[in-house]
Design an enzyme around this catalytic site. Structure first.
Site, PDB file in Angstrom:
ATOM      1  N   LYS A  22       0.820  -1.207   0.000  1.00 20.53           N
ATOM      2  CA  LYS A  22       0.000   0.000   0.000  1.00 20.53           C
ATOM      3  C   LYS A  22       0.855   1.258   0.000  1.00 20.53           C
ATOM      4  O   LYS A  22       0.636   2.184  -0.789  1.00 20.53           O
ATOM      5  CB  LYS A  22      -0.918  -0.018   1.224  1.00 20.53           C
ATOM      6  CG  LYS A  22      -1.627   1.313   1.509  1.00 20.53           C
ATOM      7  CD  LYS A  22      -2.456   1.209   2.779  1.00 20.53           C
ATOM      8  CE  LYS A  22      -3.144   2.526   3.106  1.00 20.53           C
ATOM      9  NZ  LYS A  22      -2.308   3.436   3.869  1.00 20.53           N
ATOM     10  N   ASN A  23       1.845   1.329   0.894  1.00 19.80           N
ATOM     11  CA  ASN A  23       2.616   2.561   1.038  1.00 19.80           C
ATOM     12  C   ASN A  23       3.500   2.846  -0.170  1.00 19.80           C
ATOM     13  O   ASN A  23       3.787   3.998  -0.470  1.00 19.80           O
ATOM     14  CB  ASN A  23       3.455   2.515   2.321  1.00 19.80           C
ATOM     15  CG  ASN A  23       2.586   2.598   3.570  1.00 19.80           C
ATOM     16  OD1 ASN A  23       1.457   3.072   3.518  1.00 19.80           O
ATOM     17  ND2 ASN A  23       3.102   2.121   4.690  1.00 19.80           N
ATOM     18  N   ARG A  97      -5.083  10.447   3.029  1.00 22.88           N
ATOM     19  CA  ARG A  97      -3.819  11.073   3.391  1.00 22.88           C
ATOM     20  C   ARG A  97      -2.792  10.976   2.258  1.00 22.88           C
ATOM     21  O   ARG A  97      -1.999  11.888   2.044  1.00 22.88           O
ATOM     22  CB  ARG A  97      -3.252  10.432   4.658  1.00 22.88           C
ATOM     23  CG  ARG A  97      -1.967  11.117   5.083  1.00 22.88           C
ATOM     24  CD  ARG A  97      -1.479  10.798   6.449  1.00 22.88           C
ATOM     25  NE  ARG A  97      -0.254  11.527   6.711  1.00 22.88           N
ATOM     26  CZ  ARG A  97      -0.183  12.790   7.084  1.00 22.88           C
ATOM     27  NH1 ARG A  97      -1.281  13.482   7.246  1.00 22.88           N
ATOM     28  NH2 ARG A  97       0.978  13.387   7.280  1.00 22.88           N
ATOM     29  N   ASP A 121      -5.703   7.758   8.927  1.00 23.96           N
ATOM     30  CA  ASP A 121      -5.858   7.196  10.270  1.00 23.96           C
ATOM     31  C   ASP A 121      -5.895   8.279  11.338  1.00 23.96           C
ATOM     32  O   ASP A 121      -5.206   9.291  11.241  1.00 23.96           O
ATOM     33  CB  ASP A 121      -4.691   6.254  10.592  1.00 23.96           C
ATOM     34  CG  ASP A 121      -4.772   4.957   9.819  1.00 23.96           C
ATOM     35  OD1 ASP A 121      -5.899   4.542   9.517  1.00 23.96           O
ATOM     36  OD2 ASP A 121      -3.728   4.372   9.518  1.00 23.96           O
ATOM     37  N   ASP A 321       4.068   0.734  11.867  1.00 23.80           N
ATOM     38  CA  ASP A 321       2.828   0.103  11.420  1.00 23.80           C
ATOM     39  C   ASP A 321       2.653  -1.320  11.953  1.00 23.80           C
ATOM     40  O   ASP A 321       1.558  -1.876  11.869  1.00 23.80           O
ATOM     41  CB  ASP A 321       2.765   0.078   9.893  1.00 23.80           C
ATOM     42  CG  ASP A 321       2.400   1.438   9.307  1.00 23.80           C
ATOM     43  OD1 ASP A 321       1.963   2.308  10.085  1.00 23.80           O
ATOM     44  OD2 ASP A 321       2.561   1.633   8.099  1.00 23.80           O
TER      45      ASP A 321
END
Length: 438
Positions: A22-23, A97, A121, A321
């Site tokens: 994802k990142n 974000r 988040d 994370d």
């Protein structure tokens, strides 16, 4: 609203394939704005946050074509920069974000970039100063509308390379600055740069497009600006956070699981941190094999016998994370662990839900928690809970899968933001989990 209903205490078995990271995907997708040429990206995860960003790119005028599961082409030859000033963009950009990383590419290529205050988040304050100070160093003018919470940077005459020392090794901040600097005039040096594998991937992709970035993998990046960038094909790494989640799940449920194609060389200290908790991991080619922990797992103390402390840190340190997953796994370890969450002040507040389930946790302050392991002599109890953020959500899901009875998890959109079809993939290895509308 959807919820997960989970019947816990079931031993799982099988193979899982981790999703694309994802990142990394958030950075790579924003980079398509840097060129009018076609870019092909493979292994894109099918999750809410990524799909929102792809939709935002489409609304900006990027031509998006889906080739198959996880594979897309993007062509940014007719970008509508005026869309940035619409009410629709303010609403859309504010819900994600990762949208902050469109600013660097837009500023570099079109001379301006705007963004509403990004969402994401709720884990405490997440400052954006590093991003905008970097743009200002490159010659951009900054403005902020407090009434609308709307940020803007403009450089109608183009950006100029500069030397800068980042005030923090921000991953998204470094990515944004690098994407802006690749088209700036002259040389840029970025010291105290983040050096996570996903940022390395971004730099490698940009270099394949014609950028000149050296120092990749270190905290000092040197960027020689170029006039234009071309197209490329890029494959996203497997998600190290999801891999850590599967490790934690296997240990907590005492299940035998093989995680396929994990890209071991990009996992850093993650395997060793789980080994410190007493979890057995075997490297089989590029897979991770976790055997069934019938006798549980015992925490290793420090050399002098003091309590084990697991803390987060910028890469190559342990990623923040995964601290939520480590905390949950520690609840059933033999031994005690101090969890020190240094980077976000609200990320440990979900422990009250674990305490309700019977976990022995002392929350010392917003950053530290002591976990006293049960050694499986006392199982967690099923309960109803709500997912506060992506990582706490998956941690509560892991707790529910190990608990006695049927648990309900609400607000599961938070989990869906970061984990692809998690319920289907869990059922495939034997979990009793269903998604229901409420």
């Amino acid at each position: 609203m959807e919820v997960f209903k989970i019947e816990g205490g079931v031993h799982l078995k099988g193979e899982v394939i981790p999703q694309g990271a994802k990142n990394e995907a958030l950075q790579i997708l924003c980079a398509v704005l840097l060129t009018p040429e076609k870019i092909t990206i493979n292994n894109i995860p099918d999750i809410i946050d990524i799909n929102k960003l792809i939709k935002l790119l489409g609304n900006l005028g990027v031509k998006v074509e889906k080739l198959g599961h996880g594979s897309y082409t993007f062509q940014s030859d007719e970008v509508n920069v005026e869309y940035l000033e619409t009410e629709a963009f303010k609403k859309e950009g504010g819900s994600l974000r990762g949208s902050i990383m469109i600013v660097g590419p837009l500023l570099a290529r079109f001379g301006k970039g705007y963004i509403p205050k990004p969402g994401g988040d709720k884990i405490g304050r997440r400052r954006l100063d590093t991003h905008f100070e970097g743009f200002i160093n490159l010659g951009a003018k900054f403005r902020y509308n407090r009434e609308d919470h709307f940020y803007g940077v403009e450089a109608p005459d183009g950006l100029v390379g500069a030397d800068m020392l980042l005030d923090e090794a921000s991953v998204t901040g470094t990515a944004n600055i690098v994407m802006a600097a690749v088209l700036a005039k002259g040389k840029t040096t970025v010291y105290n740069a983040a050096c996570e594998p996903y940022l390395q991937q971004l730099c490698k992709m940009l270099n394949s497009m014609g950028a000149k970035i050296t120092g990749v993998g270190s905290n000092l990046l040197t960027i020689e600006g170029v006039e234009k960038l071309g197209g490329c094909t890029h494959r996203i790494l497997p998600d190290m956070i999801e891999i850590g989640s599967w490790i934690g799940l296997a240990a907590m449920t005492r299940s035998e699981i093989t995680i396929k194609d994990v890209s071991w060389e990009n996992l850093g200290v993650i395997p060793n941190v789980f080994r410190k908790l007493g979890i057995t991991l075997e490297k089989r080619g590029d897979d991770i094999y976790i055997p069934e922990h019938k006798d549980g797992y015992e925490v290793k103390t420090d050399i002098d016998g003091s309590i084990l402390t697991i803390a987060d840190a910028p890469w190559p340190g342990f990623t923040p994370d995964l601290l939520s997953i480590v905390l949950v796994v520690a609840t059933q370890a033999k031994g005690d662990v101090l969890i020190h969450q240094k980077m976000f002040e609200s990320r440990l507040f979900f422990v009250d839900k674990l305490i309700d389930m019977g976990a022995k946790i002392m929350l010392c302050d917003p950053h530290r928690a002591v976990v006293i392991g049960h050694d499986f002599k006392s199982v967690l109890k099923a309960t109803t809970m709500s997912s506060p953020d992506i990582r706490a959500g998956i941690s509560l899901l892991i707790a529910a899968l190990s608990a006695k009875g049927t648990s309900t998890i609400q607000n599961i959109e938070q989990i869906d933001r970061g984990y692809e079809r998690i319920d289907e993939r869990l059922r495939a290895i034997g979990a009793k989990i269903v998604r229901e509308k409420q």
